[in-house]
Enzyme design. Structure first.
Site, PDB file in Angstrom:
ATOM      1  N   HIS A 137      -1.110   4.935  36.950  1.00  0.00           N
ATOM      2  CA  HIS A 137      -2.469   5.286  36.520  1.00  0.00           C
ATOM      3  C   HIS A 137      -2.722   4.802  35.090  1.00  0.00           C
ATOM      4  O   HIS A 137      -3.710   4.094  34.826  1.00  0.00           O
ATOM      5  CB  HIS A 137      -2.654   6.800  36.609  1.00  0.00           C
ATOM      6  CG  HIS A 137      -3.982   7.296  36.149  1.00  0.00           C
ATOM      7  ND1 HIS A 137      -4.984   7.659  37.023  1.00  0.00           N
ATOM      8  CD2 HIS A 137      -4.498   7.499  34.903  1.00  0.00           C
ATOM      9  CE1 HIS A 137      -6.044   8.052  36.339  1.00  0.00           C
ATOM     10  NE2 HIS A 137      -5.766   7.975  35.047  1.00  0.00           N
ATOM     11  N   GLU A 138      -1.851   5.185  34.167  1.00  0.00           N
ATOM     12  CA  GLU A 138      -2.054   4.798  32.776  1.00  0.00           C
ATOM     13  C   GLU A 138      -1.916   3.287  32.598  1.00  0.00           C
ATOM     14  O   GLU A 138      -2.592   2.690  31.752  1.00  0.00           O
ATOM     15  CB  GLU A 138      -1.074   5.543  31.869  1.00  0.00           C
ATOM     16  CG  GLU A 138      -1.237   7.058  31.886  1.00  0.00           C
ATOM     17  CD  GLU A 138      -2.649   7.527  31.573  1.00  0.00           C
ATOM     18  OE1 GLU A 138      -3.381   6.813  30.860  1.00  0.00           O
ATOM     19  OE2 GLU A 138      -3.030   8.613  32.053  1.00  0.00           O
TER      20      GLU A 138
ATOM     21  N   HIS B 178      -5.270   1.796  33.194  1.00  0.00           N
ATOM     22  CA  HIS B 178      -6.093   1.849  31.983  1.00  0.00           C
ATOM     23  C   HIS B 178      -5.675   0.737  31.016  1.00  0.00           C
ATOM     24  O   HIS B 178      -6.514   0.082  30.393  1.00  0.00           O
ATOM     25  CB  HIS B 178      -5.905   3.197  31.277  1.00  0.00           C
ATOM     26  CG  HIS B 178      -6.693   4.322  31.847  1.00  0.00           C
ATOM     27  ND1 HIS B 178      -8.054   4.243  32.103  1.00  0.00           N
ATOM     28  CD2 HIS B 178      -6.324   5.594  32.183  1.00  0.00           C
ATOM     29  CE1 HIS B 178      -8.473   5.400  32.571  1.00  0.00           C
ATOM     30  NE2 HIS B 178      -7.457   6.229  32.643  1.00  0.00           N
TER      31      HIS B 178
ATOM     32  N   HIS C  30      -7.050  -2.559  31.870  1.00  0.00           N
ATOM     33  CA  HIS C  30      -8.478  -2.613  31.556  1.00  0.00           C
ATOM     34  C   HIS C  30      -8.682  -3.039  30.105  1.00  0.00           C
ATOM     35  O   HIS C  30      -9.551  -3.873  29.807  1.00  0.00           O
ATOM     36  CB  HIS C  30      -9.097  -1.238  31.818  1.00  0.00           C
ATOM     37  CG  HIS C  30     -10.574  -1.243  31.981  1.00  0.00           C
ATOM     38  ND1 HIS C  30     -11.310  -0.083  32.115  1.00  0.00           N
ATOM     39  CD2 HIS C  30     -11.484  -2.247  32.024  1.00  0.00           C
ATOM     40  CE1 HIS C  30     -12.588  -0.382  32.247  1.00  0.00           C
ATOM     41  NE2 HIS C  30     -12.715  -1.690  32.185  1.00  0.00           N
TER      42      HIS C  30
END
Length: 667
Positions: free
Chosen positions: A458-459, A462, A465
């Site tokens: 998940h991180e 990010h 991104h």
């Protein structure tokens, strides 16, 4: 000795952390404020006709020193703080809020922005987005208020900065104050990996025995496996009372809510939720509640069924008690092992931290052609931190990626992505410096549970991104997007973590090197929808609590505990499942404004990520055309265009909720 924060940043984008003192921060931040104030005065006092370059782009360029220093400071305060840094944080947070308020309530500067907005000049898409964002920032800061209103806005923002900082520091202090220190006789039911992690944590704090803390990586396995119901209750109650055990976050919460409500009314909004949601894809509180209730309706039946199953197991074992919150993890783990023959001690050896990290790297390589190369020549703020240079397939450098995986008393709880430097191209290309922070337990090796595997992916999403951003303006780069869009790149990455093709690549036994067996993969995937009623309930309960605090009813709350009970009754949460975060340690919504009236964004983004991942499943997990479409339309564009426009360009249509309900087993 010269101040390392004022020497200009090296090419790699990281300062000499070891040489920085608290006085260096004070000096550098003071100078940053002064330089920024002078730059703003020059823009506002420019005699030439306002245009995009001399006003909007000039404002975008301003404050470079302050931004650079504050990015270092804020990262250290979150990841490796101490009493001196916390004292500086309490001092500088209200001052930074006042500084920003002075800029965005500067009527002369606002008139120049308004003049540019009213001109007939043709602007590119990204320029138009920057202008629109800048104009709305001024309006929402109170630039159109009368002098008395602007003065009150400054007072409110300064007070909120102080209170939200105090809230966060209170949570950290209360978390660090609790230590459940056990001896061998109190470890019944705990598997080897849990005992080893607890022993390591005890040694790291200079203690003998086995130490458990309020970190989720510590408390969750304890609740899953400990046979001592009294100890499970002790640690659970300490966790759910964090922020009210030795400190008083209830008073802080009521003050924050009152000030946010007053600010919203000053700006013409009915509630703080209305004020915040105007800047998000959802737009209104009603649309948020509508989405939450779509998932809540099937969720209530599922969690009630799960509770009955757990009570039946308690009764079958001769337990003379009703299911309580501190029993849920323990009996769920027992039931999971019965139904799926899944034992965490069997699963975790396939998920060593280094292998999971490298598995995420390999997914990024297959999707986007990028590679990660260790850098041991850059300064780092803590020995736990790892640095990697990221390159394109042609060898060109993209940026620097830092991993800070382990929990420690100086780090706040949870997991997050941050930046030391954002990507931009206004005055030449600036490479991003990204950091992923988690709170995994130390271990040799460190073995992860499935929730922690998903957290890492998940991180990392990010991080991609921020890393792959390709925009001109810093304030539009990477994760600077509407908040209910920011979780799409992170949550979609979680899907790859559990795909058999990917698991066979990175999930290898830490001792033998053997890939994870197909039969174990089948059991993991079959169990993926197990306990989803609980997971959805605790999350949605926190969403409803957030929205209630920031609506009319929150303004009238006099007692925090009574208010939480009222919200639970109103939503029909009659199970023993507490919200994922109770108010006193709900840092998402009370440590700053960002997630306030916005904790729902994870479920909003889940509609997008579930629907978006269907495109990869339809075309192939690593289909290059689909990956290029996701990279070019989502990851590279940051906040330079409307997010729904970007999603439609990637997917070819609007998102649909059915994939989410299917994934959660709620269809």
């Amino acid at each position: 000795m010269s101040n390392p924060l004022l020497q200009g940043m090296p090419e790699h984008g990281l300062p000499d952390f070891a040489a920085i003192t608290p006085d260096d921060f004070r000096q550098a931040i003071d100078r940053g404020f002064a330089e920024h104030e002078a730059e703003i005065a020059a823009i506002a006092g420019d005699d030439s006709e306002p245009d995009f370059a001399n006003t909007v782009e000039a404002l975008e360029r301003s404050g470079a020193l302050l931004d650079r220093v504050m990015s270092v400071f804020s990262n250290l305060v979150s990841s490796d703080t101490n009493e001196e840094l916390q004292a500086l944080e309490l001092e500088f947070s209200p001052r930074a809020a006042l500084h920003e308020s002075h800029i965005y309530t500067n009527t002369t500067l606002f008139e120049r922005i308004r003049a540019v907005r009213g001109s007939a000049a043709e602007l590119e898409e990204e320029q138009g987005q920057l202008l629109d964002n800048t104009y709305r920032h001024f309006v929402r800061a109170g630039a159109q208020l009368d002098p008395q209103g602007r003065q009150r806005m400054e007072e409110i923002n300064g007070s909120l900065a102080r209170l939200t900082t105090q809230f966060s520091q209170n949570v950290l202090a209360d978390s660090n104050a609790y230590q459940l220190l056990l001896d061998e006789s109190q470890l019944g039911g705990l598997p080897k990996f849990v005992r080893e992690a607890a022993a390591t944590e005890a040694r790291s704090r200079g203690r003998d025995g086995f130490l458990f803390t309020l970190s989720r990586s510590s408390i969750t396995p304890f609740l899953q496996y400990s046979d001592h119901r009294d100890l499970r209750e002790d640690i659970y109650r300490a966790y759910t009372r964090c922020g009210e055990n030795r400190v008083d976050n209830h008073t802080v919460i009521r003050q924050i809510i009152a000030l946010r409500a007053e600010r919203a009314r000053l700006l013409g909004y009915e509630t703080h939720a209305d004020y915040m949601l105007e800047q998000r894809m959802a737009k209104t509180p009603d649309r948020v509640i509508e989405l939450l209730e779509q998932v809540w309706a099937p969720c209530r039946d599922k969690v009630a069924s799960e509770a009955r199953d757990l009570q039946a197991l308690i009764d079958a074992e001769g337990g003379d008690f009703d299911l309580a919150p501190w029993d849920w993890f323990y009996y769920t783990e027992k039931l999971r092992q019965q139904r799926y023959q899944l034992d965490e001690s069997e699963v975790m050896p396939y998920f060593s931290l280094a292998q999971v990290r490298d598995g995420a790297f390999e997914v990024a390589r297959k999707l986007y052609g990028i590679s990660f190369h260790p850098r041991r020549d850059v300064p780092l703020y803590h020995p736990d931190v790892q640095a990697f240079e990221v390159r394109e397939a042609d060898g060109s450098r993209i940026g620097l990626f830092l991993f800070d995986f382990y929990m420690r008393p100086s780090k706040r709880s949870g997991a997050w992505m941050s930046t030391f430097r954002d990507q931009s191209a206004l005055d030449g290309h600036v490479e991003p410096v990204i950091v992923n922070c988690c709170n995994f337990p130390h271990g040799d090796p460190c073995l992860l549970g499935m929730d922690e595997v998903r957290t890492l992916f998940h991180e990392f999403g990010h991080g991609l991104h921020g890393l792959l951003s390709k925009v001109r303006y810093r304030s539009l780069s990477g994760t600077h997007v509407k908040q209910d869009f920011v979780e799409l790149p992170s949550q979609i990455m979680e899907h790859w973590a559990m795909e058999p093709e990917v698991l066979k690549d990175y999930a290898r036994h830490v001792d033998t090197g053997e890939p994870i067996p197909d039969a174990l993969i089948d059991r993991l995937r079959a169990a993926a929808k197990f306990n989803t009623g609980f997971a959805a309930t605790e999350y949605l309960a926190a969403c409803f609590l957030d929205m209630a605090w920031h609506g009319k009813e929150g303004e009238q709350a006099e007692d925090v505990a009574a208010f939480e009970l009222k919200v639970a009754e109103k939503t029909g949460n009659r199970t023993v499942v507490d919200p994922r975060y109770r108010s006193s340690y709900f840092q998402h919504i009370f440590s700053d404004d960002y997630y306030s009236a916005g904790y729902y964004v994870y479920i909003w983004a889940e509609v997008l990520d579930a629907d978006g991942f269907e495109a990869f499943k339809e075309n192939g997990l690593f289909d290059q055309e689909t990956a290029r479409a996701f990279r070019s339309n989502i990851l590279e564009r940051g906040g330079s265009e409307d997010p729904m426009t970007l999603y439609r360009r990637f997917r070819g249509r609007d998102p649909e909720v059915k994939a989410l309900l299917k994934n959660r087993g709620l269809a």
